[in-house]
Design a protein around this motif. Structure first.
Motif, PDB file in Angstrom:
ATOM      1  N   MET A 185     -16.566 -88.559  25.910  1.00 40.10           N
ATOM      2  CA  MET A 185     -17.430 -87.489  26.408  1.00 40.10           C
ATOM      3  C   MET A 185     -16.840 -86.779  27.617  1.00 40.10           C
ATOM      4  N   PRO A 186     -16.327 -87.530  28.578  1.00 43.16           N
ATOM      5  CA  PRO A 186     -15.746 -86.821  29.723  1.00 43.16           C
ATOM      6  C   PRO A 186     -14.595 -85.914  29.329  1.00 43.16           C
ATOM      7  N   ARG A 187     -13.735 -86.410  28.349  1.00 41.40           N
ATOM      8  CA  ARG A 187     -12.612 -85.574  27.931  1.00 41.40           C
ATOM      9  C   ARG A 187     -13.097 -84.290  27.274  1.00 41.40           C
ATOM     10  N   ARG A 188     -14.126 -84.434  26.409  1.00 42.19           N
ATOM     11  CA  ARG A 188     -14.656 -83.249  25.735  1.00 42.19           C
ATOM     12  C   ARG A 188     -15.250 -82.268  26.736  1.00 42.19           C
ATOM     13  N   GLY A 189     -15.952 -82.806  27.722  1.00 41.46           N
ATOM     14  CA  GLY A 189     -16.525 -81.938  28.748  1.00 41.46           C
ATOM     15  C   GLY A 189     -15.448 -81.226  29.542  1.00 41.46           C
ATOM     16  N   ARG A 190     -14.348 -81.966  29.811  1.00 32.94           N
ATOM     17  CA  ARG A 190     -13.249 -81.351  30.551  1.00 32.94           C
ATOM     18  C   ARG A 190     -12.610 -80.235  29.737  1.00 32.94           C
ATOM     19  N   ALA A 191     -12.458 -80.440  28.400  1.00 29.85           N
ATOM     20  CA  ALA A 191     -11.870 -79.417  27.533  1.00 29.85           C
ATOM     21  C   ALA A 191     -12.740 -78.175  27.500  1.00 29.85           C
ATOM     22  N   MET A 192     -14.055 -78.370  27.439  1.00 28.06           N
ATOM     23  CA  MET A 192     -14.964 -77.226  27.438  1.00 28.06           C
ATOM     24  C   MET A 192     -14.873 -76.470  28.752  1.00 28.06           C
ATOM     25  N   THR A 193     -14.715 -77.209  29.820  1.00 31.04           N
ATOM     26  CA  THR A 193     -14.600 -76.555  31.124  1.00 31.04           C
ATOM     27  C   THR A 193     -13.335 -75.709  31.200  1.00 31.04           C
ATOM     28  N   GLU A 194     -12.228 -76.250  30.677  1.00 29.09           N
ATOM     29  CA  GLU A 194     -10.972 -75.495  30.679  1.00 29.09           C
ATOM     30  C   GLU A 194     -11.086 -74.242  29.807  1.00 29.09           C
ATOM     31  N   ASP A 195     -11.750 -74.389  28.647  1.00 28.72           N
ATOM     32  CA  ASP A 195     -11.942 -73.224  27.773  1.00 28.72           C
ATOM     33  C   ASP A 195     -12.786 -72.153  28.466  1.00 28.72           C
ATOM     34  N   GLU A 196     -13.809 -72.598  29.141  1.00 29.18           N
ATOM     35  CA  GLU A 196     -14.665 -71.649  29.856  1.00 29.18           C
ATOM     36  C   GLU A 196     -13.892 -70.937  30.963  1.00 29.18           C
ATOM     37  N   GLU A 197     -13.034 -71.695  31.649  1.00 29.92           N
ATOM     38  CA  GLU A 197     -12.237 -71.085  32.711  1.00 29.92           C
ATOM     39  C   GLU A 197     -11.274 -70.042  32.146  1.00 29.92           C
ATOM     40  N   MET A 198     -10.668 -70.371  30.984  1.00 36.38           N
ATOM     41  CA  MET A 198      -9.752 -69.424  30.349  1.00 36.38           C
ATOM     42  C   MET A 198     -10.491 -68.163  29.914  1.00 36.38           C
ATOM     43  N   LEU A 199     -11.679 -68.372  29.334  1.00 35.73           N
ATOM     44  CA  LEU A 199     -12.479 -67.210  28.927  1.00 35.73           C
ATOM     45  C   LEU A 199     -12.883 -66.367  30.135  1.00 35.73           C
ATOM     46  N   ALA A 200     -13.218 -67.058  31.216  1.00 34.29           N
ATOM     47  CA  ALA A 200     -13.606 -66.337  32.429  1.00 34.29           C
ATOM     48  C   ALA A 200     -12.430 -65.539  32.987  1.00 34.29           C
ATOM     49  N   GLU A 201     -11.230 -66.149  32.960  1.00 30.83           N
ATOM     50  CA  GLU A 201     -10.045 -65.441  33.444  1.00 30.83           C
ATOM     51  C   GLU A 201      -9.725 -64.231  32.571  1.00 30.83           C
ATOM     52  N   GLU A 202      -9.847 -64.416  31.247  1.00 30.78           N
ATOM     53  CA  GLU A 202      -9.603 -63.299  30.336  1.00 30.78           C
ATOM     54  C   GLU A 202     -10.606 -62.170  30.566  1.00 30.78           C
ATOM     55  N   GLU A 203     -11.861 -62.550  30.803  1.00 34.00           N
ATOM     56  CA  GLU A 203     -12.891 -61.538  31.071  1.00 34.00           C
ATOM     57  C   GLU A 203     -12.601 -60.800  32.377  1.00 34.00           C
ATOM     58  N   ASP A 204     -12.149 -61.570  33.377  1.00 34.06           N
ATOM     59  CA  ASP A 204     -11.795 -60.932  34.653  1.00 34.06           C
ATOM     60  C   ASP A 204     -10.641 -59.946  34.469  1.00 34.06           C
ATOM     61  N   GLU A 205      -9.659 -60.322  33.658  1.00 39.14           N
ATOM     62  CA  GLU A 205      -8.524 -59.437  33.407  1.00 39.14           C
ATOM     63  C   GLU A 205      -8.974 -58.167  32.687  1.00 39.14           C
ATOM     64  N   ARG A 206      -9.870 -58.341  31.706  1.00 42.95           N
ATOM     65  CA  ARG A 206     -10.379 -57.164  30.986  1.00 42.95           C
ATOM     66  C   ARG A 206     -11.151 -56.236  31.918  1.00 42.95           C
ATOM     67  N   GLN A 207     -11.967 -56.831  32.781  1.00 43.13           N
ATOM     68  CA  GLN A 207     -12.729 -56.015  33.727  1.00 43.13           C
ATOM     69  C   GLN A 207     -11.802 -55.302  34.713  1.00 43.13           C
TER      70      GLN A 207
END
Length: 264
Positions: free
Chosen positions: A1-23
């Motif tokens: 569970m912790p690993r899965r949560g960490r992976a989701m967090t990394e994915d969210e961070e990547m999506l957030a960075e991509e969104e910031d770049e688009r903005q």
């Protein structure tokens, strides 16, 4: 569970960075689209040039130019129109173009009225009544023609693209005086013109008329070029079309200056 949560967090961070770049890219595009180069016309220099040429008095009010009184009515209006149109064309893309339009529509227009009134020894009101506010003049065929830009035309001017118009210097610092000479068989000196029905004109330069040295920055207008004084009082034959064009559409560069005529 912790690993899965960490992976989701990394994915969210990547999506957030991509969104910031688009903005960021979107903001850059919007800034480049909205930001425009803004150019201001040197109004103080324009007013100084207007005063130097004699359009206005020391109080900044329109006055007649007595040197023009010897010209035909149409030539007087064409000279004013040439200066006015070149200023309007030259500063059409400026942010404060409205100020230039006021100079042309008021100072130049009413100076023209006063010059015509001085010539015909009448009042300004009578001159306006005769020529109308649009400075209409009747040609040889009895048809009314308008050379000076009308008030409505000036009001609708503006928001034009940056172009490469001819500067006003040549029209402002030179006056063509038509000579009463019977011989009109001389060819027109405009380049590529074969016209032989010409009239003789004498060049009168502003700096010689005012006895002002163009190199004197205190008395001359900064940035205003001057025609070489060697051309002052030179005579040249021109057809009616190019005589009108030289008052606003063409310059002395379009004239064969090697073929000037000697007239006493």
């Amino acid at each position: 569970m912790p690993r899965r949560g960490r992976a989701m967090t990394e994915d969210e961070e990547m999506l957030a960075e991509e969104e910031d770049e688009r903005q960021y890219e979107k903001r850059i595009v919007e800034d480049l689209t909205e930001l425009k180069m803004r150019v201001n016309a040197p109004i103080e220099l324009v007013r100084k040039a207007v005063k130097l040429a004699g359009f206005t008095n020391s109080m900044g009010r329109p006055r007649p130019i007595k040197l023009l009184i010897c010209l035909d009515d149409a030539d007087i209006i064409k000279w004013y129109a040439g200066v006015g149109r070149r200023w309007l064309d030259f500063f059409c893309c400026c942010r404060n173009f409205k100020m230039v339009k006021i100079v042309v529509s008021y100072h130049l227009r009413f100076s023209c009225f006063l010059t015509l009134a001085e010539k015909h020894e009448c009042t300004k009101r009578q001159a306006i009544s005769h020529y109308t506010k649009d400075l209409k003049v009747t040609n040889e065929n009895g048809v009314a023609e308008v050379y000076f830009p009308t008030e409505r035309e000036i009001k609708t001017m503006g928001d034009k693209n940056l172009c490469d118009p001819k500067p006003v210097d040549g029209a402002l610092t030179m006056i063509l005086v038509r000579l009463a000479v019977d011989d009109t068989s001389l060819p027109c000196l405009a380049h590529f013109c074969a016209g032989t029905e010409t009239a003789l004109y004498r060049i009168r330069l502003l700096q010689n008329r005012l006895n002002v040295d163009p190199l004197n920055e205190k008395k001359w207008v900064q940035g205003l070029s001057a025609i070489h004084e060697s051309l002052n009082k030179k005579c040249l034959p021109l057809c009616s079309m190019h005589a009108s064009d030289l008052l606003g559409k063409i310059t002395l560069q379009d004239i064969d200056c090697t073929q000037f005529v000697d007239v006493m």
